[in-house]
Design a protein around this motif. Sequence first.
Motif, PDB file in Angstrom:
ATOM      1  N   ALA A 171       0.811  -1.220   0.000  1.00 55.14           N
ATOM      2  CA  ALA A 171       0.000   0.000   0.000  1.00 55.14           C
ATOM      3  C   ALA A 171       0.848   1.275   0.000  1.00 55.14           C
ATOM      4  CB  ALA A 171      -0.913  -0.009   1.214  1.00 55.14           C
ATOM      5  N   GLU A 172       2.130   1.129   0.342  1.00 57.76           N
ATOM      6  CA  GLU A 172       2.962   2.308   0.561  1.00 57.76           C
ATOM      7  C   GLU A 172       3.161   3.134  -0.720  1.00 57.76           C
ATOM      8  OE1 GLU A 172       7.108   1.646   1.436  1.00 57.76           O
ATOM      9  OE2 GLU A 172       6.991   2.965   3.183  1.00 57.76           O
ATOM     10  N   VAL A 173       3.438   2.467  -1.830  1.00 55.09           N
ATOM     11  CA  VAL A 173       3.690   3.187  -3.082  1.00 55.09           C
ATOM     12  C   VAL A 173       2.419   3.890  -3.546  1.00 55.09           C
ATOM     13  CG1 VAL A 173       4.164   2.862  -5.549  1.00 55.09           C
ATOM     14  CG2 VAL A 173       5.681   1.850  -3.854  1.00 55.09           C
ATOM     15  N   ALA A 174       1.269   3.183  -3.489  1.00 50.35           N
ATOM     16  CA  ALA A 174       0.002   3.805  -3.908  1.00 50.35           C
ATOM     17  C   ALA A 174      -0.304   5.018  -3.035  1.00 50.35           C
ATOM     18  CB  ALA A 174      -1.124   2.788  -3.845  1.00 50.35           C
ATOM     19  N   ALA A 175      -0.040   4.922  -1.736  1.00 55.43           N
ATOM     20  CA  ALA A 175      -0.307   6.059  -0.826  1.00 55.43           C
ATOM     21  C   ALA A 175       0.541   7.259  -1.216  1.00 55.43           C
ATOM     22  CB  ALA A 175      -0.024   5.638   0.616  1.00 55.43           C
ATOM     23  N   GLU A 176       1.776   7.000  -1.581  1.00 50.90           N
ATOM     24  CA  GLU A 176       2.671   8.097  -1.974  1.00 50.90           C
ATOM     25  C   GLU A 176       2.244   8.674  -3.331  1.00 50.90           C
ATOM     26  OE1 GLU A 176       4.743   9.210   0.229  1.00 50.90           O
ATOM     27  OE2 GLU A 176       5.616  10.745  -1.082  1.00 50.90           O
ATOM     28  N   LEU A 177       1.829   7.785  -4.266  1.00 50.88           N
ATOM     29  CA  LEU A 177       1.343   8.262  -5.578  1.00 50.88           C
ATOM     30  C   LEU A 177       0.130   9.179  -5.389  1.00 50.88           C
ATOM     31  CD1 LEU A 177       1.410   5.044  -7.835  1.00 50.88           C
ATOM     32  CD2 LEU A 177       2.936   7.010  -8.013  1.00 50.88           C
ATOM     33  N   ARG A 178      -0.738   8.781  -4.438  1.00 54.10           N
ATOM     34  CA  ARG A 178      -1.955   9.561  -4.157  1.00 54.10           C
ATOM     35  C   ARG A 178      -1.577  10.980  -3.726  1.00 54.10           C
ATOM     36  NH1 ARG A 178      -4.136   5.374  -1.005  1.00 54.10           N
ATOM     37  NH2 ARG A 178      -4.509   4.166  -2.873  1.00 54.10           N
ATOM     38  N   GLY A 204       0.108   1.363  -8.546  1.00 60.18           N
ATOM     39  CA  GLY A 204       1.017   1.368  -7.380  1.00 60.18           C
ATOM     40  C   GLY A 204       1.553  -0.028  -7.111  1.00 60.18           C
ATOM     41  N   SER A 205       0.678  -1.011  -7.207  1.00 59.97           N
ATOM     42  CA  SER A 205       1.068  -2.389  -6.938  1.00 59.97           C
ATOM     43  C   SER A 205       2.048  -2.881  -8.020  1.00 59.97           C
ATOM     44  CB  SER A 205      -0.209  -3.222  -6.916  1.00 59.97           C
ATOM     45  OG  SER A 205       0.088  -4.543  -6.753  1.00 59.97           O
ATOM     46  N   HIS A 206       1.730  -2.576  -9.271  1.00 62.18           N
ATOM     47  CA  HIS A 206       2.600  -2.981 -10.383  1.00 62.18           C
ATOM     48  C   HIS A 206       3.961  -2.280 -10.286  1.00 62.18           C
ATOM     49  CE1 HIS A 206       3.844  -4.104 -14.347  1.00 62.18           C
ATOM     50  NE2 HIS A 206       3.898  -2.855 -14.755  1.00 62.18           N
ATOM     51  N   LEU A 207       3.916  -0.973 -10.031  1.00 62.63           N
ATOM     52  CA  LEU A 207       5.153  -0.194  -9.948  1.00 62.63           C
ATOM     53  C   LEU A 207       6.047  -0.709  -8.800  1.00 62.63           C
ATOM     54  CD1 LEU A 207       6.828   2.236 -10.881  1.00 62.63           C
ATOM     55  CD2 LEU A 207       5.401   3.715  -9.450  1.00 62.63           C
ATOM     56  N   THR A 208       5.418  -1.091  -7.700  1.00 65.78           N
ATOM     57  CA  THR A 208       6.186  -1.620  -6.558  1.00 65.78           C
ATOM     58  C   THR A 208       7.069  -2.787  -6.998  1.00 65.78           C
ATOM     59  OG1 THR A 208       4.384  -1.045  -5.064  1.00 65.78           O
ATOM     60  CG2 THR A 208       5.992  -2.616  -4.243  1.00 65.78           C
ATOM     61  N   ASN A 209       6.468  -3.712  -7.752  1.00 61.30           N
ATOM     62  CA  ASN A 209       7.245  -4.883  -8.161  1.00 61.30           C
ATOM     63  C   ASN A 209       8.301  -4.542  -9.198  1.00 61.30           C
ATOM     64  OD1 ASN A 209       5.944  -6.463  -6.339  1.00 61.30           O
ATOM     65  ND2 ASN A 209       4.444  -7.257  -7.788  1.00 61.30           N
ATOM     66  N   VAL A 210       8.000  -3.562 -10.050  1.00 61.07           N
ATOM     67  CA  VAL A 210       8.996  -3.107 -11.023  1.00 61.07           C
ATOM     68  C   VAL A 210      10.193  -2.503 -10.274  1.00 61.07           C
ATOM     69  CG1 VAL A 210       9.436  -1.392 -12.838  1.00 61.07           C
ATOM     70  CG2 VAL A 210       7.295  -2.713 -12.855  1.00 61.07           C
ATOM     71  N   LEU A 211       9.907  -1.696  -9.267  1.00 61.40           N
ATOM     72  CA  LEU A 211      10.992  -1.066  -8.482  1.00 61.40           C
ATOM     73  C   LEU A 211      11.811  -2.128  -7.747  1.00 61.40           C
ATOM     74  CD1 LEU A 211       8.974   1.983  -7.050  1.00 61.40           C
ATOM     75  CD2 LEU A 211      10.726   2.076  -8.837  1.00 61.40           C
ATOM     76  N   THR A 258      15.440   7.183 -11.938  1.00 63.55           N
ATOM     77  CA  THR A 258      14.621   7.964 -12.877  1.00 63.55           C
ATOM     78  C   THR A 258      13.134   7.690 -12.648  1.00 63.55           C
ATOM     79  OG1 THR A 258      16.400   7.785 -14.476  1.00 63.55           O
ATOM     80  CG2 THR A 258      14.278   8.470 -15.349  1.00 63.55           C
ATOM     81  N   LEU A 259      12.787   6.400 -12.489  1.00 64.41           N
ATOM     82  CA  LEU A 259      11.380   6.050 -12.268  1.00 64.41           C
ATOM     83  C   LEU A 259      10.838   6.695 -10.997  1.00 64.41           C
ATOM     84  CD1 LEU A 259      10.510   2.298 -12.962  1.00 64.41           C
ATOM     85  CD2 LEU A 259       9.401   4.342 -13.831  1.00 64.41           C
ATOM     86  N   LEU A 260      11.653   6.687  -9.940  1.00 66.52           N
ATOM     87  CA  LEU A 260      11.213   7.284  -8.679  1.00 66.52           C
ATOM     88  C   LEU A 260      10.943   8.779  -8.861  1.00 66.52           C
ATOM     89  CD1 LEU A 260      13.610   5.498  -6.140  1.00 66.52           C
ATOM     90  CD2 LEU A 260      11.132   5.229  -6.272  1.00 66.52           C
ATOM     91  N   ILE A 261      11.809   9.439  -9.615  1.00 66.61           N
ATOM     92  CA  ILE A 261      11.634  10.875  -9.834  1.00 66.61           C
ATOM     93  C   ILE A 261      10.408  11.131 -10.716  1.00 66.61           C
ATOM     94  CG2 ILE A 261      12.673  12.935 -10.927  1.00 66.61           C
ATOM     95  CD1 ILE A 261      15.435  11.695 -10.062  1.00 66.61           C
ATOM     96  N   GLU A 262      10.292  10.360 -11.808  1.00 64.73           N
ATOM     97  CA  GLU A 262       9.217  10.633 -12.772  1.00 64.73           C
ATOM     98  C   GLU A 262       7.826  10.267 -12.262  1.00 64.73           C
ATOM     99  OE1 GLU A 262      10.294   9.159 -16.627  1.00 64.73           O
ATOM    100  OE2 GLU A 262      11.890  10.654 -16.822  1.00 64.73           O
ATOM    101  N   THR A 263       7.769   9.409 -11.249  1.00 66.39           N
ATOM    102  CA  THR A 263       6.455   9.071 -10.688  1.00 66.39           C
ATOM    103  C   THR A 263       6.209   9.809  -9.364  1.00 66.39           C
ATOM    104  OG1 THR A 263       7.450   7.101  -9.676  1.00 66.39           O
ATOM    105  CG2 THR A 263       6.304   6.778 -11.763  1.00 66.39           C
ATOM    106  N   GLY A 264       7.105  10.730  -9.022  1.00 69.93           N
ATOM    107  CA  GLY A 264       6.906  11.546  -7.812  1.00 69.93           C
ATOM    108  C   GLY A 264       7.121  10.755  -6.529  1.00 69.93           C
ATOM    109  N   LEU A 265       7.989   9.728  -6.595  1.00 66.56           N
ATOM    110  CA  LEU A 265       8.201   8.870  -5.412  1.00 66.56           C
ATOM    111  C   LEU A 265       9.570   9.081  -4.754  1.00 66.56           C
ATOM    112  CD1 LEU A 265       6.736   5.458  -6.714  1.00 66.56           C
ATOM    113  CD2 LEU A 265       5.631   7.120  -5.214  1.00 66.56           C
ATOM    114  N   GLU A 266      10.099  10.276  -4.894  1.00 62.74           N
ATOM    115  CA  GLU A 266      11.436  10.521  -4.320  1.00 62.74           C
ATOM    116  C   GLU A 266      11.476  10.197  -2.819  1.00 62.74           C
ATOM    117  OE1 GLU A 266       9.767  12.663  -6.221  1.00 62.74           O
ATOM    118  OE2 GLU A 266      11.077  13.903  -7.460  1.00 62.74           O
ATOM    119  N   ALA A 267      10.329  10.398  -2.133  1.00 66.72           N
ATOM    120  CA  ALA A 267      10.298  10.144  -0.680  1.00 66.72           C
ATOM    121  C   ALA A 267      10.561   8.670  -0.358  1.00 66.72           C
ATOM    122  CB  ALA A 267       8.953  10.583  -0.114  1.00 66.72           C
TER     123      ALA A 267
END
Length: 281
Positions: A171-178, A204-211, A258-267
Amino acid sequence: MNKTYEVRPEQSVELLKELHILTRDGKMNQDSRRKLKQVYHLFQFIEPLLQAVAEDHPDISLVDHGAGKSYLGFILYDLFFKLVARQGHIWGIETREELVTRSRELATRLGFDGMSFLNLSVADSIESQALPPQIDIVTALHACNTATDDAIRFALARKAHFIVLVPCCQAEVAAELRKTKGAAVGKSALAELWRHPIHTREFGSHLTNVLRCLQLEAHGYQVTVTELVGWEHSMKNELIIASYKNQPRAQAAKRLETLLIETGLEALAERFFTNKPTIAD
Ligand SMILES: C[S@@+](CC[C@H](N)C(=O)[O-])C[C@H]1O[C@@H](n2cnc3c(N)ncnc32)[C@H](O)[C@@H]1O
């Protein structure tokens, strides 16, 4: 591999009853056959990894995170360790004390003396002195939320040769994307991929596994992603198998950043872009 999905002569009937694969009176019905098929299907992915380690040394070490009733650990012990790797050891890591107690009792009853169960969170197990500094194989099957990420950190810290993950919802990635999607939608059309709430969760779930895959590649692992078909009680069937090749990939690290920056997940950089965590030997 037994294609007929019958009980093998060397398998523990008592264990199969405990896992509700066989009925109390030892009978095999359609449902049992289906469960046994799932067990063999999962084992088929892990057996070659166990064989590869066994060829190097017989005292294989395996840690199963978020073990639950230790279904996976017991199956691996019964089908492989008991027969081929008597000197090996399986540790189950689980936060629910009653499940740890139950698994300890079952292992004692079955005489599976190469199994231990620790009442620890995955995060706390990273530093735990109760486990050896090097572990051959790390598994995490449907370990909840970020427990899979902690299992990856554990595997990196303990220099695992193989990592087998079937992630649960994270849930963490989706919460941050939100939190960040307002700004992301303003910047790039790609943010349409996660603009609607249901897409935020799924993406968020898909991106988590990609990361996670990029993180493993950045740390020198070769990664394959496949499907664990037919595994009961879960919609989450993505199977990630990572093999250590000692070839850290700078390109994967760069892509991850790059993915973290482009999806706004730097945190979340620390979660995915970790330097190798270290443990005191
Ligand atoms: C969905 S169950 C999966 C159990 C088992 N691996 C399986 O696939 O049958 C997840 C288990 O992980 C445990 N768990 C959740 N978070 C954990 C954590 N941070 N550390 C250790 N165990 C955790 C839960 O108590 C639960 O037993």
